[in-house]
Design a protein around this motif. Sequence first.
Motif, PDB file in Angstrom:
ATOM      1  N   ALA A  27       0.680  -1.363   0.001  1.00  0.00           N
ATOM      2  CA  ALA A  27      -0.150  -0.051  -0.049  1.00  0.00           C
ATOM      3  C   ALA A  27       0.787   1.163  -0.249  1.00  0.00           C
ATOM      4  O   ALA A  27       0.474   2.150  -0.648  1.00  0.00           O
ATOM      5  CB  ALA A  27      -0.873  -0.031   1.179  1.00  0.00           C
ATOM      6  N   ALA A  28       2.062   1.199   0.608  1.00  0.00           N
ATOM      7  CA  ALA A  28       2.969   2.255   0.677  1.00  0.00           C
ATOM      8  C   ALA A  28       3.423   2.583  -0.483  1.00  0.00           C
ATOM      9  O   ALA A  28       3.762   3.767  -0.904  1.00  0.00           O
ATOM     10  CB  ALA A  28       3.948   2.183   1.988  1.00  0.00           C
ATOM     11  N   LEU A  29       3.895   1.579  -1.177  1.00  0.00           N
ATOM     12  CA  LEU A  29       4.653   1.771  -2.484  1.00  0.00           C
ATOM     13  C   LEU A  29       3.451   2.406  -3.637  1.00  0.00           C
ATOM     14  O   LEU A  29       3.824   3.164  -4.339  1.00  0.00           O
ATOM     15  CB  LEU A  29       4.983   0.390  -2.944  1.00  0.00           C
ATOM     16  CG  LEU A  29       6.319  -0.377  -2.314  1.00  0.00           C
ATOM     17  CD1 LEU A  29       6.561  -1.653  -2.791  1.00  0.00           C
ATOM     18  CD2 LEU A  29       7.307   0.867  -2.362  1.00  0.00           C
ATOM     19  N   SER A  30       2.317   1.804  -3.300  1.00  0.00           N
ATOM     20  CA  SER A  30       1.097   2.562  -4.321  1.00  0.00           C
ATOM     21  C   SER A  30       1.203   4.026  -3.915  1.00  0.00           C
ATOM     22  O   SER A  30       0.861   4.617  -4.764  1.00  0.00           O
ATOM     23  CB  SER A  30      -0.155   1.751  -4.256  1.00  0.00           C
ATOM     24  OG  SER A  30      -1.036   2.212  -5.037  1.00  0.00           O
ATOM     25  N   ASP A  31       1.299   4.550  -2.902  1.00  0.00           N
ATOM     26  CA  ASP A  31       0.898   5.877  -2.302  1.00  0.00           C
ATOM     27  C   ASP A  31       2.018   6.674  -2.799  1.00  0.00           C
ATOM     28  O   ASP A  31       1.938   7.610  -3.311  1.00  0.00           O
ATOM     29  CB  ASP A  31       0.780   5.714  -0.802  1.00  0.00           C
ATOM     30  CG  ASP A  31      -0.428   5.290  -0.168  1.00  0.00           C
ATOM     31  OD1 ASP A  31      -1.490   5.263  -0.682  1.00  0.00           O
ATOM     32  OD2 ASP A  31      -0.282   4.958   1.067  1.00  0.00           O
ATOM     33  N   LEU A  32       3.312   5.925  -2.717  1.00  0.00           N
ATOM     34  CA  LEU A  32       4.357   6.578  -3.561  1.00  0.00           C
ATOM     35  C   LEU A  32       3.905   6.836  -4.732  1.00  0.00           C
ATOM     36  O   LEU A  32       4.520   7.945  -5.416  1.00  0.00           O
ATOM     37  CB  LEU A  32       5.826   5.846  -3.073  1.00  0.00           C
ATOM     38  CG  LEU A  32       6.852   6.282  -3.660  1.00  0.00           C
ATOM     39  CD1 LEU A  32       7.345   7.869  -3.043  1.00  0.00           C
ATOM     40  CD2 LEU A  32       8.117   5.637  -3.668  1.00  0.00           C
ATOM     41  N   PHE A  33       3.991   5.772  -5.663  1.00  0.00           N
ATOM     42  CA  PHE A  33       3.534   5.970  -7.029  1.00  0.00           C
ATOM     43  C   PHE A  33       2.761   7.170  -7.215  1.00  0.00           C
ATOM     44  O   PHE A  33       2.839   8.100  -8.282  1.00  0.00           O
ATOM     45  CB  PHE A  33       2.814   4.588  -7.543  1.00  0.00           C
ATOM     46  CG  PHE A  33       2.459   4.652  -9.086  1.00  0.00           C
ATOM     47  CD1 PHE A  33       3.436   4.727  -9.913  1.00  0.00           C
ATOM     48  CD2 PHE A  33       1.174   4.722  -9.173  1.00  0.00           C
ATOM     49  CE1 PHE A  33       2.964   4.616 -11.283  1.00  0.00           C
ATOM     50  CE2 PHE A  33       0.578   4.729 -10.584  1.00  0.00           C
ATOM     51  CZ  PHE A  33       1.739   4.801 -11.594  1.00  0.00           C
ATOM     52  N   TYR A  34       1.571   7.082  -6.487  1.00  0.00           N
ATOM     53  CA  TYR A  34       0.520   8.293  -6.758  1.00  0.00           C
ATOM     54  C   TYR A  34       1.192   9.644  -6.413  1.00  0.00           C
ATOM     55  O   TYR A  34       0.920  10.527  -6.938  1.00  0.00           O
ATOM     56  CB  TYR A  34      -0.836   8.042  -6.021  1.00  0.00           C
ATOM     57  CG  TYR A  34      -1.848   7.061  -6.936  1.00  0.00           C
ATOM     58  CD1 TYR A  34      -2.290   7.474  -8.058  1.00  0.00           C
ATOM     59  CD2 TYR A  34      -2.419   6.108  -6.219  1.00  0.00           C
ATOM     60  CE1 TYR A  34      -3.074   6.802  -8.549  1.00  0.00           C
ATOM     61  CE2 TYR A  34      -3.320   5.240  -6.738  1.00  0.00           C
ATOM     62  CZ  TYR A  34      -3.487   5.562  -8.250  1.00  0.00           C
ATOM     63  OH  TYR A  34      -4.443   4.755  -8.533  1.00  0.00           O
ATOM     64  N   CYS A  35       1.767   9.709  -5.379  1.00  0.00           N
ATOM     65  CA  CYS A  35       2.693  10.930  -4.959  1.00  0.00           C
ATOM     66  C   CYS A  35       3.431  11.508  -6.132  1.00  0.00           C
ATOM     67  O   CYS A  35       3.766  12.582  -6.297  1.00  0.00           O
ATOM     68  CB  CYS A  35       3.416  10.829  -3.890  1.00  0.00           C
ATOM     69  SG  CYS A  35       2.332  10.718  -2.142  1.00  0.00           S
ATOM     70  N   ILE A 111      -3.858  13.636  -2.144  1.00  0.00           N
ATOM     71  CA  ILE A 111      -2.490  13.788  -2.187  1.00  0.00           C
ATOM     72  C   ILE A 111      -2.523  15.360  -2.832  1.00  0.00           C
ATOM     73  O   ILE A 111      -1.556  16.356  -2.169  1.00  0.00           O
ATOM     74  CB  ILE A 111      -1.517  12.916  -3.240  1.00  0.00           C
ATOM     75  CG1 ILE A 111      -1.864  11.710  -2.360  1.00  0.00           C
ATOM     76  CG2 ILE A 111      -0.350  13.518  -3.369  1.00  0.00           C
ATOM     77  CD1 ILE A 111      -1.123  10.478  -3.380  1.00  0.00           C
ATOM     78  N   LEU A 112      -2.835  15.588  -3.863  1.00  0.00           N
ATOM     79  CA  LEU A 112      -2.821  17.001  -4.406  1.00  0.00           C
ATOM     80  C   LEU A 112      -3.145  18.057  -3.471  1.00  0.00           C
ATOM     81  O   LEU A 112      -2.221  18.992  -3.496  1.00  0.00           O
ATOM     82  CB  LEU A 112      -3.546  17.126  -5.536  1.00  0.00           C
ATOM     83  CG  LEU A 112      -3.252  16.355  -6.684  1.00  0.00           C
ATOM     84  CD1 LEU A 112      -4.419  16.200  -8.002  1.00  0.00           C
ATOM     85  CD2 LEU A 112      -2.029  16.695  -7.429  1.00  0.00           C
ATOM     86  N   PRO A 113      -3.987  18.258  -2.678  1.00  0.00           N
ATOM     87  CA  PRO A 113      -4.485  19.301  -1.729  1.00  0.00           C
ATOM     88  C   PRO A 113      -3.346  19.316  -0.620  1.00  0.00           C
ATOM     89  O   PRO A 113      -2.939  20.424  -0.299  1.00  0.00           O
ATOM     90  CB  PRO A 113      -5.811  19.031  -1.176  1.00  0.00           C
ATOM     91  CG  PRO A 113      -6.596  17.947  -2.046  1.00  0.00           C
ATOM     92  CD  PRO A 113      -5.573  17.558  -2.910  1.00  0.00           C
ATOM     93  N   LEU A 114      -3.073  18.207  -0.292  1.00  0.00           N
ATOM     94  CA  LEU A 114      -1.930  17.954   0.789  1.00  0.00           C
ATOM     95  C   LEU A 114      -0.645  18.697   0.295  1.00  0.00           C
ATOM     96  O   LEU A 114       0.129  19.503   0.900  1.00  0.00           O
ATOM     97  CB  LEU A 114      -1.781  16.644   1.246  1.00  0.00           C
ATOM     98  CG  LEU A 114      -2.690  15.932   2.221  1.00  0.00           C
ATOM     99  CD1 LEU A 114      -2.461  14.649   2.463  1.00  0.00           C
ATOM    100  CD2 LEU A 114      -2.729  16.778   3.583  1.00  0.00           C
ATOM    101  N   PHE A 115      -0.279  18.355  -1.034  1.00  0.00           N
ATOM    102  CA  PHE A 115       0.818  19.030  -1.587  1.00  0.00           C
ATOM    103  C   PHE A 115       0.700  20.586  -1.613  1.00  0.00           C
ATOM    104  O   PHE A 115       1.614  21.339  -1.507  1.00  0.00           O
ATOM    105  CB  PHE A 115       1.230  18.365  -2.838  1.00  0.00           C
ATOM    106  CG  PHE A 115       1.901  17.237  -3.134  1.00  0.00           C
ATOM    107  CD1 PHE A 115       2.173  16.399  -1.845  1.00  0.00           C
ATOM    108  CD2 PHE A 115       2.372  16.645  -4.139  1.00  0.00           C
ATOM    109  CE1 PHE A 115       2.939  15.033  -2.049  1.00  0.00           C
ATOM    110  CE2 PHE A 115       3.077  15.396  -4.228  1.00  0.00           C
ATOM    111  CZ  PHE A 115       3.285  14.583  -3.057  1.00  0.00           C
TER     112      PHE A 115
END
Length: 197
Positions: A27-35, A111-115
Amino acid sequence: MGPIGIMCVQRTLNNGRQSGFYTGIGAALSDLFYCLLAGLGVSFVTDFIESNVNLMQVLGSVILIVYSIYMIIHDPIKKHIDNDDNGDNLRRDVITGFFLTLSNPMIVFLILPLFARFSFPLATHRFYHYITGYIFIVAGALLWWYVITFAVDKVRARFNINSMRAINRVMGVLLFILSLYGLVNGAISYLTQLHLI
């Protein structure tokens, strides 16, 4: 705690902490991919995700519904006779964690709003700022899954065979309900997008 969180807890209870944590790694790797997609501004990919978000939600929900049914009918106590395939099981945990999280493109819209909120990334940032930022994103996700699996593993020994079966079925039903909601919501949005309803 979304569907992937439920899966992580269920695997920790049934198979041990390592299985749950490896699901969290996926799941963390997938989150990294989207980030990375969001941070690097890969517009054609984010455009594809935005235009197909409902279809991806439907497909991801169908996969989770199948898994939830498996959770409900599968006996969590039944052990594998051959334990030599532990490495294969851990690879499976990472892969399923990755793809089930990847099937939820709504993460991009988180992710986009957090960024934007934390001004990451900026044009003035250098490459090591990016690397540091992404390392901390993955480290934070891994820490989250580490804490979850640690806490669940600590109480795991307190459950007997019947309570393990009951927990498995309750978690399966919860995952089924969440996935069914995602399926219905995604299907309605997709059909509306196609102007069929």
